[in-house]
Design an enzyme around this catalytic site. Structure first.
Site, PDB file in Angstrom:
ATOM      1  N   HIS A   1     -29.819  -8.500  45.775  1.00 38.84           N
ATOM      2  CA  HIS A   1     -30.989  -9.093  46.431  1.00 38.84           C
ATOM      3  C   HIS A   1     -31.847  -9.855  45.421  1.00 38.84           C
ATOM      4  CE1 HIS A   1     -35.215  -9.093  47.793  1.00 38.84           C
ATOM      5  NE2 HIS A   1     -34.662  -9.408  48.959  1.00 38.84           N
TER       6      HIS A   1
ATOM      7  N   ARG B   1     -13.472 -23.728  20.573  1.00 36.43           N
ATOM      8  CA  ARG B   1     -13.359 -22.897  19.364  1.00 36.43           C
ATOM      9  C   ARG B   1     -12.946 -21.471  19.726  1.00 36.43           C
ATOM     10  NH1 ARG B   1     -18.145 -25.970  18.691  1.00 36.43           N
ATOM     11  NH2 ARG B   1     -18.101 -27.361  16.865  1.00 36.43           N
TER      12      ARG B   1
ATOM     13  N   ARG C   1      -8.527 -24.947  19.647  1.00 37.03           N
ATOM     14  CA  ARG C   1      -8.194 -24.744  18.232  1.00 37.03           C
ATOM     15  C   ARG C   1      -7.897 -23.269  18.001  1.00 37.03           C
ATOM     16  NH1 ARG C   1     -12.731 -26.336  14.065  1.00 37.03           N
ATOM     17  NH2 ARG C   1     -13.551 -24.285  14.643  1.00 37.03           N
TER      18      ARG C   1
ATOM     19  N   GLU D   1      -8.467 -32.787   8.516  1.00 31.43           N
ATOM     20  CA  GLU D   1      -9.678 -32.416   7.781  1.00 31.43           C
ATOM     21  C   GLU D   1      -9.409 -32.264   6.286  1.00 31.43           C
ATOM     22  OE1 GLU D   1     -10.941 -28.784   9.656  1.00 31.43           O
ATOM     23  OE2 GLU D   1      -8.897 -28.045   9.797  1.00 31.43           O
TER      24      GLU D   1
ATOM     25  N   GLY E   1     -11.739 -33.644  11.840  1.00 28.15           N
ATOM     26  CA  GLY E   1     -12.875 -32.749  11.584  1.00 28.15           C
ATOM     27  C   GLY E   1     -13.712 -33.365  10.492  1.00 28.15           C
ATOM     28  N   SER E   2     -14.741 -34.085  10.875  1.00 27.69           N
ATOM     29  CA  SER E   2     -15.455 -34.923   9.900  1.00 27.69           C
ATOM     30  C   SER E   2     -16.184 -34.113   8.842  1.00 27.69           C
ATOM     31  CB  SER E   2     -16.423 -35.869  10.618  1.00 27.69           C
ATOM     32  OG  SER E   2     -17.321 -35.151  11.437  1.00 27.69           O
ATOM     33  N   ASN E   3     -16.600 -32.882   9.147  1.00 31.54           N
ATOM     34  CA  ASN E   3     -17.308 -32.085   8.140  1.00 31.54           C
ATOM     35  C   ASN E   3     -16.406 -31.747   6.967  1.00 31.54           C
ATOM     36  OD1 ASN E   3     -19.781 -32.052   9.413  1.00 31.54           O
ATOM     37  ND2 ASN E   3     -19.385 -30.151  10.517  1.00 31.54           N
ATOM     38  N   ASP E   4     -15.247 -31.112   7.262  1.00 27.04           N
ATOM     39  CA  ASP E   4     -14.346 -30.737   6.176  1.00 27.04           C
ATOM     40  C   ASP E   4     -13.747 -31.968   5.496  1.00 27.04           C
ATOM     41  OD1 ASP E   4     -14.539 -28.028   5.886  1.00 27.04           O
ATOM     42  OD2 ASP E   4     -12.995 -27.548   7.351  1.00 27.04           O
TER      43      ASP E   4
ATOM     44  N   CYS F   1     -14.103 -34.890  16.378  1.00 21.86           N
ATOM     45  CA  CYS F   1     -15.055 -33.933  16.947  1.00 21.86           C
ATOM     46  C   CYS F   1     -16.171 -33.695  15.937  1.00 21.86           C
ATOM     47  CB  CYS F   1     -14.365 -32.618  17.322  1.00 21.86           C
ATOM     48  SG  CYS F   1     -13.285 -31.930  16.080  1.00 21.86           S
TER      49      CYS F   1
END
Length: 808
Positions: free
Chosen positions: A421, A511, A579, A681, A702-705, A752
């Site tokens: 409810h 992820r 992934r 990456e 994976g642009s960061n790594d 990504c």
């Protein structure tokens, strides 16, 4: 009222057009009995008294004058709502049945008993107002239901009490708020053969996700015993979610969520006395078991789809399982009244910027965040001390609470599920609520300042103090179409349905490690080698988390498959790139039981992570569980849109070893349409792009790594922060090179990361390179879609200009 109008009509002679005669609830039961029985939907038999029978009762007892006078006094402030309701109900309960009406009810009851093969058969007696269950008002629980009624005298008394319940305090106030004329609303009573769900189970079902309006799932709540405990929110029920599009394929089991509820009580038939039902504690075994098995869940979900298709709108249904026969039944169906009417033109996105200590948690209703002071009210008798705009904290609500629920900023309850409810009324009122916390009334206190957050997925939280949050309105109008696919980065299965209205091209990064750390919490090798674990605290925690699973590794596979299934369902049929786990060793070690299986490393970022784990004796058996989950997700549930992605793959030799291990675990690239991608990456992924493209179907940058390893900059270093630049020429060279190489080999390639959203010029660079897709967080989606459209338009203009230039 006409003199020759029937007092009673059997369900099979009613249809949806009979709402004026028998109300929405009974008209719907008649519609299903008469038209859906042939399609396999089982509805218990019964009959309904008519609105004419109600008006005869009112006329015979001269009740209209009493009702008008009492309501006039209420309007004039001469009487309180409580006094008004009591006065009208008392008059109804003292009324006498016109003999013709009473005999019609008795005669129909005898016939129902004969059809059921039992003298004085047990029946459920339910109210159905003539304005009830229409698409513009839910009337959830506004009138009474009486269960386990036996005998003619008891039935007539229950029908009289149903009539009186048309004037409960909550019904009077609700009709006034909705603008219904009290004297133009009649009441029909449905008398239905009881399903012995006291020996089995019962619950509520929706053909739409009640929180987000996602229309491709059926949501089922279930508890032991009679269903009133689920409807009223007295217990925390099991919850199941089923993906509707796959129900047509009998080979599939598309149950994407199975959450075990506490189910502390069950409602049974009372053995004697005035009360027909009673609540008793459930056994330990019942609390640890699901009420329904998979085939029963699927049967109910198929019925929900059949009922929804017949009515042409999302539906709210009640079901029951007869414990003596094992048969399932639908006992009520009415239109869903909140999500199905929401405008689709915009999404509000709430984000908490700062918050205090977490105090309690439960199931979140709605998606908002509010702050304010607590008002703790334990019973309806204390309602008068509620302060407008406060956050209502209570054990559970029933329809008597509606007048103050309207005045609350948010609602938090100890008990109840998504179909209780409190949840239903909160949605209709547009209030955030957290239900089933278990202990809110023990932890929180009057005048305490708190933040209520329903913006973090399926789970809602109450935080200490007044937190900071922001609200963003995301307009879904005029989103441009682009050649470049714009996809989503998602991790939290609980929040996946929030974004189903975004016209995304799929999920570019799901992820797995988020599901493992938040929904599983146990290191997979601790499940594989549970008996060898030395950490006794970890063993106790694992036993607690895996209760209900005879095979502890099945806990990992089941939870992982269902968590990922929610993400896959929200974006089906578009691709969802999952992934495989990419924890670092220090992160793996923090999982329950993980410390015994992980080496200590100086630099986990460049250590035993990604692909190197999957074929290693240290983790190979854990990776096998990940593969089992993906295989179940694709082959047993049906999510063939799931693409597998391998992270941090350093060499082609390593790629071959990983693909071999996957094949050993039933995931062979190319079989059953399985595509396998690799994260790009590491510089070696670019240098040997052609060779990697021979082994994988696509790349995800994976642009960061890639930035970190190209520039030799620790991405977590404050000292080097200004050097970490995804738009550095060296990084851009890497990106352009891998895109060109991938396309020459016929492989797809995406990126990504947040750079395309933070830097429109970077989105333009990617479009100029001809990238196939960009994957971003949901709240950045619209901005990136527009950046991509602008870049594509500029590129077309430049190409057109170059073709029109005269030769020099």
């Amino acid at each position: 009222m006409t003199g020759d109008a029937p007092h009673v009509i059997w369900f099979e002679n009613l249809g949806r057009g009979d709402v004026p005669r028998v109300g929405g609830k009974n008209a719907s039961l008649g519609e299903m009995v008469g038209r859906l029985g042939a399609e396999g939907v089982s509805v218990p038999p019964g009959f309904a008294t008519t609105a004419d029978a109600y008006w005869r009762f009112v006329e015979a007892n001269r009740l209209e004058e009493v009702i008008e006078g009492a309501l006039d006094d209420l309007e004039a402030g001469k009487a309180s709502l409580q006094e008004t309701g009591q006065a009208i109900r008392r008059t109804f309960l003292r009324g006498d049945w016109p003999e013709e009406t009473a005999e019609a009810i008795r005669k129909a009851y005898r016939e129902l008993s004969r059809r059921s093969g039992a003298a004085d058969t047990d029946v459920a007696v339910r109210s159905s107002a003539t304005a009830e269950d229409l698409p513009d008002a839910s009337f959830a629980g506004q009138q009474e239901t009486f269960l386990n009624i036996r005998g003619e005298a008891a039935l007539l008394d229950a029908c009289r009490r149903c009539y009186a319940s048309l004037f409960t305090d909550r019904a009077i106030s609700y009709r006034a708020a909705k603008g219904f004329d009290h004297l133009k609303v009649a009441l029909s009573v449905g008398v239905q053969k009881m399903v012995r769900s006291d020996l089995g189970g019962a619950g509520v079902m929706f053909s739409i996700d009640t929180e987000t309006g996602f229309d491709k799932v059926v949501v089922v709540n279930a508890a032991w015993g009679l269903g009133e405990n689920v409807v009223q929110g007295t217990v925390d029920p099991d919850e199941y979610q089923v993906f509707k599009p796959f129900l047509r394929d009998a080979r599939l089991t598309p149950i994407i969520e199975k959450a075990l509820g506490g189910k502390a009580l069950k409602m049974l038939y009372a053995s004697g006395g005035e009360r027909a039902t009673r609540n008793v504690p459930t056994s330990k075994a019942e609390r640890a078991s699901f009420v329904l098995d998979d085939q029963e869940i699927l049967q109910l979900a198929r019925w929900a789809c059949t009922i929804e298709a017949h009515y042409g709108i999302p539906m709210d249904m009640e079901w029951a399982k007869d414990g003596s026969t094992g048969a399932l039944y639908i006992v009520q169906a009415r239109p869903e009244t909140v999500q199905s009417r929401k405008e689709a033109g915009a999404l509000k996105s709430y984000r908490i910027k700062s918050k205090g200590r977490k105090l309690v948690a439960g199931l979140s209703i709605g998606g908002a965040v509010v702050t304010g002071k607590v008002c703790l009210i334990r019973s309806a008798q204390e309602i008068e001390r509620f302060e407008d705009g406060a956050i209502l904290i209570t054990e559970t609500t029933d329809p008597d609470w509606v007048p103050i629920m309207k005045r609350a900023a948010a609602i938090v309850t100890d008990h109840g599920g998504r179909t209780s409810h409190a949840a239903i009324v909160s949605r209709e009122l547009g209030l955030p609520a957290i239900v089933g916390t278990g202990n809110a009334t023990e932890i929180l206190h009057d005048d305490q300042e708190v933040t209520v957050s329903c913006a973090e997925g399926d789970e809602g939280f109450v935080y200490e103090g007044i937190g900071e949050f922001e609200v963003e309105e995301l307009s879904l109008d005029d989103i441009p179409k682009t050649r470049t696919a714009v996809m989503l980065n998602l991790a939290n299965p609980a929040a996946a349905f929030r974004w189903w209205r975004l016209p995304a091209d799929g999920v570019g990064l799901a992820r797995m490690e988020f599901v493992v750390s938040n929904h599983i919490k146990i290191h997979p090798m601790a499940l594989v080698r549970f008996d060898a674990l030395r950490d006794e605290d970890a063993k106790r925690r694992i036993v607690e988390l895996t209760r209900g699973y005879a095979d502890k590794t099945e806990y990992f596979v089941d939870r992982l498959a269902r968590g990922l299934a929610r993400i896959a369902a929200a974006n089906h049929p578009n691709p969802v790139i999952v992934r495989m786990s990419d924890f670092k060793t220090n992160e793996y070690a923090n999982l329950v039981g993980g410390a015994e299986f992980e080496p200590k490393e100086e630099n986990p970022m460049l250590g035993f992570r990604g692909a190197s784990r999957y074929y290693s004796p240290r983790y190979r058996d854990g990776f096998a569980l990940e593969c089992r989950a993906i295989r179940r997700l694709r082959e047993e549930m049906g999510f063939g849109n799931v693409v597998v992605m391998i992270p941090f793959c350093r060499s082609t030799k390593e790629a071959d070893r990983v693909l071999e291990v996957m094949a050993e675990n039933g995931l062979r690239r190319g079989e059953n349409g399985l595509e396998v991608y690799v994260m790009c990456e590491i510089p070696s992924n670019v240098v040997l792009a052609k060779a990697f493209a021979e082994r994988f179907d696509g790349f995800s940058i994976g642009s960061n790594d890639l930035t970190q390893l190209t520039l030799g900059v620790d991405r977590d270093s404050d000292e080097l922060a200004e050097l970490f630049d995804e738009q550095d020429d060296a990084v851009k060279w890497m990106i352009r090179t891998v895109i060109e190489a991938a396309h020459r080999s016929g492989a797809k390639v995406g990126l990504c990361g947040q750079a395309p959203s933070d830097h429109p010029e970077f989105a333009g660079f990617l479009v100029d390179c001809g990238i196939d897709s960009m994957s971003v967080s949901p709240d950045s989606f619209i901005a990136v879609k527009r950046h991509a459209a602008e870049a594509e338009a500029a590129r077309r203009d430049a190409q057109a200009a170059s073709t029109q230039e005269p030769p020099s």
